[in-house]
Scaffold this active site. Structure first.
Site, PDB file in Angstrom:
ATOM      1  N   SER A 135       1.077  -0.958   0.078  1.00 36.73           N
ATOM      2  CA  SER A 135       0.005  -0.238   0.209  1.00 36.73           C
ATOM      3  C   SER A 135       1.061   1.193   0.586  1.00 36.73           C
ATOM      4  O   SER A 135       1.269   1.517   0.897  1.00 36.73           O
ATOM      5  CB  SER A 135      -0.999   0.229   0.961  1.00 36.73           C
ATOM      6  OG  SER A 135      -1.754   1.160   1.493  1.00 36.73           O
ATOM      7  N   LYS A 161      -0.902  -0.657  -4.772  1.00 40.45           N
ATOM      8  CA  LYS A 161      -1.989   0.129  -4.291  1.00 40.45           C
ATOM      9  C   LYS A 161      -1.886   1.068  -3.993  1.00 40.45           C
ATOM     10  O   LYS A 161      -1.284   1.658  -2.420  1.00 40.45           O
ATOM     11  CB  LYS A 161      -3.058  -1.122  -3.418  1.00 40.45           C
ATOM     12  CG  LYS A 161      -3.880   0.423  -2.104  1.00 40.45           C
ATOM     13  CD  LYS A 161      -4.381  -1.204  -1.547  1.00 40.45           C
ATOM     14  CE  LYS A 161      -4.726  -0.117  -0.044  1.00 40.45           C
ATOM     15  NZ  LYS A 161      -6.226  -1.473   0.444  1.00 40.45           N
ATOM     16  N   LYS A 163      -2.758   4.694  -2.461  1.00 40.17           N
ATOM     17  CA  LYS A 163      -3.527   5.489  -1.700  1.00 40.17           C
ATOM     18  C   LYS A 163      -4.271   6.560  -2.555  1.00 40.17           C
ATOM     19  O   LYS A 163      -3.293   7.787  -3.320  1.00 40.17           O
ATOM     20  CB  LYS A 163      -3.207   6.317  -0.599  1.00 40.17           C
ATOM     21  CG  LYS A 163      -3.241   4.761   0.109  1.00 40.17           C
ATOM     22  CD  LYS A 163      -4.415   4.504   0.956  1.00 40.17           C
ATOM     23  CE  LYS A 163      -3.924   3.180   1.593  1.00 40.17           C
ATOM     24  NZ  LYS A 163      -5.180   2.821   3.302  1.00 40.17           N
ATOM     25  N   ASP A 189      -7.279   2.789  -3.686  1.00 46.27           N
ATOM     26  CA  ASP A 189      -7.965   2.819  -2.024  1.00 46.27           C
ATOM     27  C   ASP A 189      -8.601   4.389  -1.258  1.00 46.27           C
ATOM     28  O   ASP A 189      -7.465   5.095  -1.656  1.00 46.27           O
ATOM     29  CB  ASP A 189      -7.239   2.213  -1.003  1.00 46.27           C
ATOM     30  CG  ASP A 189      -7.693   2.131   0.225  1.00 46.27           C
ATOM     31  OD1 ASP A 189      -8.915   2.729   0.600  1.00 46.27           O
ATOM     32  OD2 ASP A 189      -7.455   1.653   1.245  1.00 46.27           O
ATOM     33  N   GLU A 214     -11.425   0.558  -3.764  1.00 45.68           N
ATOM     34  CA  GLU A 214     -11.386   0.225  -2.668  1.00 45.68           C
ATOM     35  C   GLU A 214     -12.037   1.074  -1.604  1.00 45.68           C
ATOM     36  O   GLU A 214     -11.468   2.634  -1.636  1.00 45.68           O
ATOM     37  CB  GLU A 214     -10.099  -0.147  -1.688  1.00 45.68           C
ATOM     38  CG  GLU A 214     -10.487  -0.626  -0.143  1.00 45.68           C
ATOM     39  CD  GLU A 214      -8.792  -0.977  -0.058  1.00 45.68           C
ATOM     40  OE1 GLU A 214      -8.084  -1.352  -0.391  1.00 45.68           O
ATOM     41  OE2 GLU A 214      -9.123  -1.140   1.404  1.00 45.68           O
ATOM     42  N   ASP A 239     -14.033  -2.423   1.653  1.00 46.52           N
ATOM     43  CA  ASP A 239     -12.907  -2.322   3.408  1.00 46.52           C
ATOM     44  C   ASP A 239     -13.430  -1.896   4.239  1.00 46.52           C
ATOM     45  O   ASP A 239     -14.439  -2.647   5.460  1.00 46.52           O
ATOM     46  CB  ASP A 239     -11.948  -1.692   3.024  1.00 46.52           C
ATOM     47  CG  ASP A 239     -10.859  -1.280   4.111  1.00 46.52           C
ATOM     48  OD1 ASP A 239     -10.805  -1.903   5.258  1.00 46.52           O
ATOM     49  OD2 ASP A 239     -10.036  -1.073   4.583  1.00 46.52           O
ATOM     50  N   LYS A 263     -10.192  -7.827   6.720  1.00 45.63           N
ATOM     51  CA  LYS A 263      -9.225  -7.322   7.935  1.00 45.63           C
ATOM     52  C   LYS A 263      -9.658  -7.726   8.972  1.00 45.63           C
ATOM     53  O   LYS A 263     -10.364  -7.315   9.641  1.00 45.63           O
ATOM     54  CB  LYS A 263      -9.018  -6.116   8.307  1.00 45.63           C
ATOM     55  CG  LYS A 263      -7.833  -4.940   7.368  1.00 45.63           C
ATOM     56  CD  LYS A 263      -8.438  -3.650   7.461  1.00 45.63           C
ATOM     57  CE  LYS A 263      -7.724  -3.330   6.301  1.00 45.63           C
ATOM     58  NZ  LYS A 263      -7.983  -1.371   6.201  1.00 45.63           N
ATOM     59  N   GLY A 291      -4.856  -4.614   4.968  1.00 50.13           N
ATOM     60  CA  GLY A 291      -3.197  -4.551   6.510  1.00 50.13           C
ATOM     61  C   GLY A 291      -3.633  -2.815   7.104  1.00 50.13           C
ATOM     62  O   GLY A 291      -4.441  -2.196   7.067  1.00 50.13           O
TER      63      GLY A 291
END
Ligand code: NPQ
Ligand code: MG
Length: 373
Positions: A135, A161, A163, A189, A214, A239, A263, A291
């Site tokens: 991430s 991934k 952000k 995400d 996400e 998520d 998660k 995570g």
């Protein structure tokens, strides 16, 4: 088992670089650790709540408070506690899933250590190594982002991934897609930074062939995710919204999520996470392991979870060094050769990692608290 004592440890873990998301910048992880001491032996669990209630309503001080005043006393007074009984015994408290999950994980670690069994074996792991993604936070500039991503690619990570947030989306995604080439696995995400009014804008991500987007919208807003999924090609993955197996089924049936981020802390524990995995597998919905900047304790359990057969996408189960210069267990290090970009699933009893108690004491943010019945 009978639980004799429950210890709360708070540890400060500086991050190797600031981690910026749409909800803020983290420069250190404040970790709440739980140790249960029982007649069968000891176990450790890691609470994934952050210092502040930005990713979730739960946060470290709140989790510590509810554990000290409600959750721990219940377990300390129970004649018998097993990992399988914890969720029921703590069910009288509304919410506080991350706090409950940390206790359940500590009980499970104690139980499995006593039985000489690993988390992976108990969960039903079907592989010895799991593929890892990474991430990548919002960067100060595109050049710095590309440098960071290049470093992760060189380390062997199998999926990137990014952000994203309004003002940091199309351009960074376009540039990273260019860097990775058409075959590189890439996803984004948003951590709830958009609203349904942004649907046409988010549709402009479609040409970049992302694995998924996400959580673009609010945790509570399943309906808007379903509406977005109708208009974009990129698969929508929830998520923050997925707080239980029942909610996962509801969100899938409503067309709000075609891939699920699992998660354990967010759903109240590893046992509920197994149920999310199982029901998604039945529904042919791919899952991947999220995570929460875990230390080796939580990371070990996540890697074991990610070894289940429904985890068909690389997770955020990165190497310890992605976040921390030193860890409070032996670090997780990416494999090489045929295991490039993978982490080995621990096989020792319980989490399979050993907690360095001197490290925990050394990095303590306050003296640990010991609760007894
Ligand atoms: C996510 N994790 O998937 C989270 C977000 C996240 C690896 O992207 C402290 C507590 C810091 C919780 C940073 C990753 C956090 C945090 C990020 C959660 O949405
Ligand atoms: Mg997320």
């Amino acid at each position: 088992m009978r639980i004799d004592a429950i210890e709360l440890h708070r540890v400060g873990m500086p991050l190797v670089r600031p981690f910026e998301t749409s909800f803020g910048v983290q420069t250190a992880r404040e970790v709440l650790l739980i140790r249960v001491r029982s007649d069968a032996g000891d176990g450790w669990g890691e609470c994934v709540a952050g210092s502040e209630p930005f990713y979730s309503s739960e946060y470290v001080d709140g989790a510590a408070h509810v554990i000290e005043h409600y959750l721990a006393p219940t377990l300390l007074h129970a004649p018998d506690v097993t990992a399988a009984s914890v969720a029921r015994q703590l069910g009288f408290v509304a919410g506080h899933r991350m706090a409950k999950a940390a206790l359940e994980a500590a009980v499970l670690d104690a139980e499995l250590r006593a039985a000489g069994r690993s988390f992976g074996e108990y969960f039903g792991a079907t592989v010895e190594w799991v593929g890892c993604g990474v991430s990548v936070g919002i960067a100060p500039s595109i050049d710095e982002l590309l440098a960071e991503v290049s470093g992760y690619v060189a380390e062997g990570y199998k999926r990137i991934k990014l952000k994203i947030k309004p003002g940091w989306d199309l351009e960074p995604v376009a540039r990273v897609r260019e860097l990775l080439g058409p075959d590189g696995l890439l996803q984004v995400d948003a951590n709830t930074a958009y609203t349904l009014a942004d649907a046409e804008h988010l549709k402009r991500l479609d040409p970049f062939d992302l694995l998924l987007i996400e959580q673009p919208f609010d945790e509570e807003d399943i309906a808007s995710h379903a509406a977005l999924a109708q208009v974009i090609e990129t698969p929508v993955c929830l998520d923050e919204s997925i707080l239980s197996a029942a909610i996962a089924v509801d969100a899938i049936e409503r067309g709000a999520t075609s891939i699920v981020n699992i998660k354990a802390g967010r759903v109240g524990g590893y046992l509920e996470a197994l149920r999310v995995h199982d029901i998604c597998r039945e529904l042919s919905v791919p899952v991947w392991c999220g995570g929460m900047l875990e230390t080796g304790i939580g990371r070990a359990a996540n890697v074991a979870l990610a070894a289940l057969p429904g985890f068909t996408l690389p997770g955020d189960t990165s190497a310890s060094a992605r976040y921390f210069a030193d860890d409070l267990t032996e670090p997780f290090v990416l494999g090489t050769g045929e295991h490039a970009g993978q982490l080995r699933v621990p096989t020792g009893p319980g989490t399979g990692v050993e907690v360095d108690e001197a490290f925990v004491a050394d990095r303590a943010l306050s003296p640990h608290r010991t609760l007894r019945g």
